[in-house]
Motif scaffolding. Sequence first.
Motif, PDB file in Angstrom:
ATOM      1  N   VAL A  83     -10.053 -51.471 -60.627  1.00 54.14           N
ATOM      2  CA  VAL A  83      -9.909 -51.751 -62.050  1.00 54.14           C
ATOM      3  C   VAL A  83      -8.973 -52.958 -62.151  1.00 54.14           C
ATOM      4  CG1 VAL A  83      -9.119 -50.926 -64.291  1.00 54.14           C
ATOM      5  CG2 VAL A  83     -10.234 -49.342 -62.699  1.00 54.14           C
ATOM      6  N   ALA A  84      -9.446 -54.037 -62.755  1.00 55.92           N
ATOM      7  CA  ALA A  84      -8.657 -55.269 -62.874  1.00 55.92           C
ATOM      8  C   ALA A  84      -8.498 -55.624 -64.347  1.00 55.92           C
ATOM      9  CB  ALA A  84      -9.324 -56.416 -62.129  1.00 55.92           C
ATOM     10  N   TYR A  85      -7.327 -56.152 -64.707  1.00 53.35           N
ATOM     11  CA  TYR A  85      -7.018 -56.462 -66.104  1.00 53.35           C
ATOM     12  C   TYR A  85      -7.197 -57.963 -66.377  1.00 53.35           C
ATOM     13  CZ  TYR A  85      -4.806 -51.843 -66.043  1.00 53.35           C
ATOM     14  OH  TYR A  85      -4.562 -50.501 -65.916  1.00 53.35           O
ATOM     15  N   TYR A  86      -7.722 -58.279 -67.590  1.00 56.67           N
ATOM     16  CA  TYR A  86      -7.971 -59.662 -68.006  1.00 56.67           C
ATOM     17  C   TYR A  86      -7.537 -59.858 -69.448  1.00 56.67           C
ATOM     18  CZ  TYR A  86     -10.812 -60.057 -63.813  1.00 56.67           C
ATOM     19  OH  TYR A  86     -11.224 -60.067 -62.515  1.00 56.67           O
ATOM     20  N   ASN A  87      -7.262 -61.129 -69.805  1.00 58.14           N
ATOM     21  CA  ASN A  87      -6.968 -61.453 -71.200  1.00 58.14           C
ATOM     22  C   ASN A  87      -8.244 -61.881 -71.916  1.00 58.14           C
ATOM     23  OD1 ASN A  87      -7.442 -64.141 -70.513  1.00 58.14           O
ATOM     24  ND2 ASN A  87      -5.268 -64.611 -70.256  1.00 58.14           N
ATOM     25  N   PHE A  92      -7.346 -63.631 -65.206  1.00 59.66           N
ATOM     26  CA  PHE A  92      -6.966 -62.453 -64.419  1.00 59.66           C
ATOM     27  C   PHE A  92      -5.475 -62.204 -64.547  1.00 59.66           C
ATOM     28  CE2 PHE A  92      -5.456 -60.805 -60.258  1.00 59.66           C
ATOM     29  CZ  PHE A  92      -6.038 -59.550 -60.333  1.00 59.66           C
ATOM     30  N   LEU A  93      -5.090 -60.951 -64.889  1.00 59.06           N
ATOM     31  CA  LEU A  93      -3.692 -60.585 -65.082  1.00 59.06           C
ATOM     32  C   LEU A  93      -3.155 -59.687 -63.979  1.00 59.06           C
ATOM     33  CD1 LEU A  93      -3.749 -59.835 -68.926  1.00 59.06           C
ATOM     34  CD2 LEU A  93      -3.097 -61.965 -67.773  1.00 59.06           C
ATOM     35  N   GLY A  94      -4.015 -59.022 -63.257  1.00 59.84           N
ATOM     36  CA  GLY A  94      -3.562 -58.159 -62.178  1.00 59.84           C
ATOM     37  C   GLY A  94      -4.457 -56.945 -62.012  1.00 59.84           C
ATOM     38  N   TYR A  95      -4.263 -56.255 -60.904  1.00 59.35           N
ATOM     39  CA  TYR A  95      -5.014 -55.034 -60.618  1.00 59.35           C
ATOM     40  C   TYR A  95      -4.296 -53.822 -61.191  1.00 59.35           C
ATOM     41  CZ  TYR A  95      -8.574 -56.761 -57.374  1.00 59.35           C
ATOM     42  OH  TYR A  95      -9.667 -57.363 -56.826  1.00 59.35           O
ATOM     43  N   GLN A 320     -14.626 -56.706 -33.141  1.00 60.25           N
ATOM     44  CA  GLN A 320     -16.044 -56.435 -32.974  1.00 60.25           C
ATOM     45  C   GLN A 320     -16.771 -56.745 -34.289  1.00 60.25           C
ATOM     46  OE1 GLN A 320     -15.240 -52.813 -29.880  1.00 60.25           O
ATOM     47  NE2 GLN A 320     -17.287 -52.964 -30.666  1.00 60.25           N
ATOM     48  N   THR A 321     -17.048 -55.743 -35.113  1.00 66.24           N
ATOM     49  CA  THR A 321     -17.732 -56.020 -36.370  1.00 66.24           C
ATOM     50  C   THR A 321     -16.780 -56.656 -37.376  1.00 66.24           C
ATOM     51  OG1 THR A 321     -17.253 -53.801 -37.170  1.00 66.24           O
ATOM     52  CG2 THR A 321     -19.346 -54.129 -36.032  1.00 66.24           C
ATOM     53  N   ALA A 322     -17.331 -57.446 -38.271  1.00 63.91           N
ATOM     54  CA  ALA A 322     -16.528 -58.105 -39.306  1.00 63.91           C
ATOM     55  C   ALA A 322     -17.429 -58.439 -40.485  1.00 63.91           C
ATOM     56  CB  ALA A 322     -15.883 -59.387 -38.770  1.00 63.91           C
ATOM     57  N   TYR A 323     -16.858 -58.428 -41.684  1.00 61.88           N
ATOM     58  CA  TYR A 323     -17.598 -58.910 -42.842  1.00 61.88           C
ATOM     59  C   TYR A 323     -16.634 -59.597 -43.801  1.00 61.88           C
ATOM     60  CZ  TYR A 323     -15.879 -55.238 -45.954  1.00 61.88           C
ATOM     61  OH  TYR A 323     -15.076 -54.441 -46.721  1.00 61.88           O
ATOM     62  N   LEU A 324     -17.207 -60.507 -44.576  1.00 66.40           N
ATOM     63  CA  LEU A 324     -16.485 -61.227 -45.623  1.00 66.40           C
ATOM     64  C   LEU A 324     -17.415 -61.294 -46.821  1.00 66.40           C
ATOM     65  CD1 LEU A 324     -14.223 -63.206 -46.698  1.00 66.40           C
ATOM     66  CD2 LEU A 324     -15.561 -65.039 -45.627  1.00 66.40           C
ATOM     67  N   GLN A 325     -16.923 -60.932 -48.013  1.00 65.47           N
ATOM     68  CA  GLN A 325     -17.775 -60.994 -49.193  1.00 65.47           C
ATOM     69  C   GLN A 325     -17.023 -61.612 -50.355  1.00 65.47           C
ATOM     70  OE1 GLN A 325     -18.988 -57.140 -50.413  1.00 65.47           O
ATOM     71  NE2 GLN A 325     -16.977 -56.556 -51.140  1.00 65.47           N
ATOM     72  N   ILE A 326     -17.778 -62.261 -51.244  1.00 66.07           N
ATOM     73  CA  ILE A 326     -17.229 -62.935 -52.415  1.00 66.07           C
ATOM     74  C   ILE A 326     -18.069 -62.545 -53.618  1.00 66.07           C
ATOM     75  CG2 ILE A 326     -16.805 -65.158 -53.528  1.00 66.07           C
ATOM     76  CD1 ILE A 326     -16.311 -66.372 -50.825  1.00 66.07           C
ATOM     77  N   ILE A 327     -17.411 -62.113 -54.692  1.00 64.03           N
ATOM     78  CA  ILE A 327     -18.088 -61.752 -55.938  1.00 64.03           C
ATOM     79  C   ILE A 327     -17.405 -62.498 -57.072  1.00 64.03           C
ATOM     80  CG2 ILE A 327     -18.745 -59.906 -57.528  1.00 64.03           C
ATOM     81  CD1 ILE A 327     -18.380 -57.961 -55.175  1.00 64.03           C
ATOM     82  N   GLN A 328     -18.161 -63.277 -57.841  1.00 66.30           N
ATOM     83  CA  GLN A 328     -17.578 -63.974 -58.989  1.00 66.30           C
ATOM     84  C   GLN A 328     -17.356 -62.981 -60.119  1.00 66.30           C
ATOM     85  OE1 GLN A 328     -19.952 -67.014 -60.878  1.00 66.30           O
ATOM     86  NE2 GLN A 328     -18.162 -68.022 -61.729  1.00 66.30           N
ATOM     87  N   ILE A 329     -16.145 -63.009 -60.675  1.00 67.65           N
ATOM     88  CA  ILE A 329     -15.785 -62.125 -61.787  1.00 67.65           C
ATOM     89  C   ILE A 329     -15.946 -62.873 -63.098  1.00 67.65           C
ATOM     90  CG2 ILE A 329     -13.935 -60.768 -62.807  1.00 67.65           C
ATOM     91  CD1 ILE A 329     -12.890 -60.324 -59.977  1.00 67.65           C
TER      92      ILE A 329
END
Length: 330
Positions: A83-87, A92-95, A320-329
């Motif tokens: 849950v992330a807070y926005y104005n 973005f204001l924080g989690y 060994q395994t690794a992942y990186l993901q990006i999601i635009q908010i």
Amino acid sequence: MSIENRVINGGFETGTFSPWVPSNATITGQFSHSGSFAARLLGGNVNSFIFQYVEANPTERFELLVSLAKVGPLTSPPVSLSVAYYNASFGFLGYGLITNIPSSRLPNVDDETWLEVYETTSPAPLGTTQALVLINKLPQAGSADVIVDDVALLAVEDVIGPTGATGATGATGATGPTITPAYGYATRTTTAAEPYSLGTPVLLDSGGPTPNNDVTFVSNGLQVQRSGIYEVQFAVTTNVTVNNLVLNASGVQLEIFVDSTIVLPQYRSRLFMSRAGGDPVFSDQHSLLIPQPSSLILALEAGDVVQIVPSSVVSGTFYQTAYLQIIQII
């Protein structure tokens, strides 16, 4: 005192996602925690999520409720709830909350059992007008689909007294932005142990999905093609071979780098193993597989390249395994 659920269509009983924004997700009538429908997040080595913006106000606290289960005998993948807070300008204001459910923790829906999550957020900061509720199934090869149902974000309000007369209607504000969120992920599909190299990006060998090419897979990382605010998540499975060895504060430490520059060092993923007095962790040889996850919010510009880079390593550690993901908010 009154309790208000800010999530709309949290049980998916409309038979559709709206107003949720889905990716690699469908509505299913085959399983449900209650009612007739639920959301089904695609398993395997893909990123699957749903998110929704809801009303939030300064100082409010919330309780997040989610029911989760996996489908079939395959291992359940890791799941991130936030849950992330926005104005009002989507700044973005924080989690308020980040909860990570590790792999293999979800029960099988075929057994009519569910993991019911109850988590309390921190208070919304000044300037908050909305919150982003994100349910994110993380990539893991060979993992099961995940069922999500009965999502609620409960706000508790004290009753102060009768409402006064309604004032005059103010001017209608400008229409807020409508976006199709950019997203993508990169993974390391091989399970062969690779030694950590200080300052060298973790090797990633495949990526997707990248609708409209807004996030593209590049050498050992992801490149965003449009500016915005993004949630960045990663996890690397560290293989520690211990043979009469004490691992101490020089353990493995992973960072997010943007264009070869470290960002937000307070979001490091650290692995330390030690015992007081310098005694060995084990008296004989052991090999340990330890996941190192992290999540953060970043403002990224078009063309930025995001990578996972170790800033501290120790002899006898591999990944060994690794992942990186990006999601635009926004």
